[in-house]
Design an enzyme around this catalytic site. Structure first.
Site, mmCIF file in Angstrom:
data_model
loop_
_atom_site.group_PDB
_atom_site.id
_atom_site.type_symbol
_atom_site.label_atom_id
_atom_site.label_comp_id
_atom_site.label_asym_id
_atom_site.label_seq_id
_atom_site.Cartn_x
_atom_site.Cartn_y
_atom_site.Cartn_z
ATOM 1 N N LYS A 190 21.059 41.109 20.387
ATOM 2 C CA LYS A 190 20.877 42.754 21.050
ATOM 3 C C LYS A 190 19.681 42.693 22.173
ATOM 4 C CE LYS A 190 16.971 44.880 20.306
ATOM 5 N NZ LYS A 190 15.678 45.499 19.952
ATOM 6 N N ASP A 208 19.732 48.300 17.885
ATOM 7 C CA ASP A 208 18.402 47.885 16.777
ATOM 8 C C ASP A 208 18.093 49.122 15.753
ATOM 9 O OD1 ASP A 208 18.817 51.093 18.224
ATOM 10 O OD2 ASP A 208 17.581 51.281 19.256
#
Length: 323
Positions: A190, A208
């Site tokens: 991420k 997320d």
């Protein structure tokens, strides 16, 4: 002589008592019997109905027609186009001026808001603007600088580790390859995709909590694991859309499609969403749930892009003076 007449009288009274006692009993039994049968039937009927109800599935809204892969892709891409019209100003909501600042800010953003990170990093980057400077900071000093973001001890360990790695292995520069970025302490896919997409122009999907939640609500994936969500979504959209898609979906998740109370009644893409109705559907009530610029509130960046239509976030209030 007095005993003789008393015997017949007693004999007559005994049958009378028996007849009187039995008659009402038979009559009562006769009246009670039908009621008992009716009650038994009613109980049996109720029990049968309850058993049938337990076996039968609960009544739900009419099931949607199974969606083909082609229909899913078309709907997903239309959602992306609608979000692009809704958020033409979508952007990364972390303040940064270079790849190192973005990397550090993204690591700090775990378990806190981007606004809190943006309020914290000015002091941090004033003291440690480069990997070499940050790697040289005493842990206690770095902890105090980033304390407002929470989990400051674990984050301090990550920042010192990644800064030292950048200094020692990458010449003090943030690498522009995912396989290199994920070797840095505290950096996963991420974080790497955030840096690649926004500092190097390399397309990436940032999964997320907001992105994962909306991807499932939109029916793009059923996965919970971030890497699997990323793979499912990447197969739907062209690579050129990945970075901006991430910003648009995260913007929508923060402003409209909240975790606990999504504002379904104020959502422009409600007709395309299979999860419509999970949140507030009344338009007036839903509008009160909107956040940030859509709700007339400050955004997350202290220095937002010029085309951002909302208010900048306020700087962190100075600590109260000791009395």
């Amino acid at each position: 002589m007095n005993d003789t007449p008393e015997k017949p009288t007693a004999a007559k009274k005994v049958p009378a008592k028996r007849t009187t006692t039995k008659a009402p009993a038979k009559k009562t039994a006769a009246k009670t019997a039908p009621a008992t049968k009716a009650t038994t039937k009613a109980v049996a009927k109720k029990t049968t109905a309850k058993a049938a109800a337990e076996k039968a599935p609960a009544k739900k809204a009419p099931a949607r027609k199974p969606e083909s892969r082609t229909a899913l892709v078309r709907r997903a891409r239309r959602i992306n186009r609608e979000l692009a019209e809704l958020y033409p100003y979508a952007h990364p909501e972390l303040d940064f001026t270079n790849s190192f600042e973005l990397l550090v800010a993204t690591v700090l953003s775990a378990q806190t808001t981007d606004m809190r990170v943006n309020q914290t990093t000015p002091r941090l980057f004033a003291v440690a603007p480069t990997p070499e400077d940050m790697a040289a900071l005493p842990p206690e000093e770095l902890e105090e600088l980033i304390r407002p973001t929470g989990f400051f001890r674990a984050k301090t360990k990550s920042l010192l580790g990644l800064s030292a790695a950048l200094r020692d292995r990458f010449g003090g520069e943030v690498p522009g390859r995912l396989e290199d970025l994920v070797t840095l302490p505290g950096v996963g896919r991420k974080t790497a995709n955030v840096v690649l997409g926004n500092a190097f122009g390399v397309p990436g999907i940032t999964v997320d909590t907001h992105f994962g939640r909306l991807a499932r609500r939109f029916g793009w994936t059923t996965q919970e694991d971030a890497d699997k969500v990323e793979a499912d979504v990447a197969a739907i959209f062209p690579k050129s859309e990945w970075t901006m898609l991430s910003h648009r979906v995260v913007f929508h998740g923060r402003r409209v499609c909240h975790s606990r109370k999504p504002a379904c009644g104020a959502c422009p893409i409600a007709p395309l969403c299979p999860s419509y109705g999970e949140g507030e559907t009344d338009p007036e009530k839903a509008r009160k749930l909107l956040k940030y610029e859509l709700g007339g509130q400050p955004g997350q960046r202290l220095k937002p892009p010029a085309d951002y239509p909302g208010q900048p976030a306020p700087p962190m209030a100075p600590p109260a003076a000791a009395s």
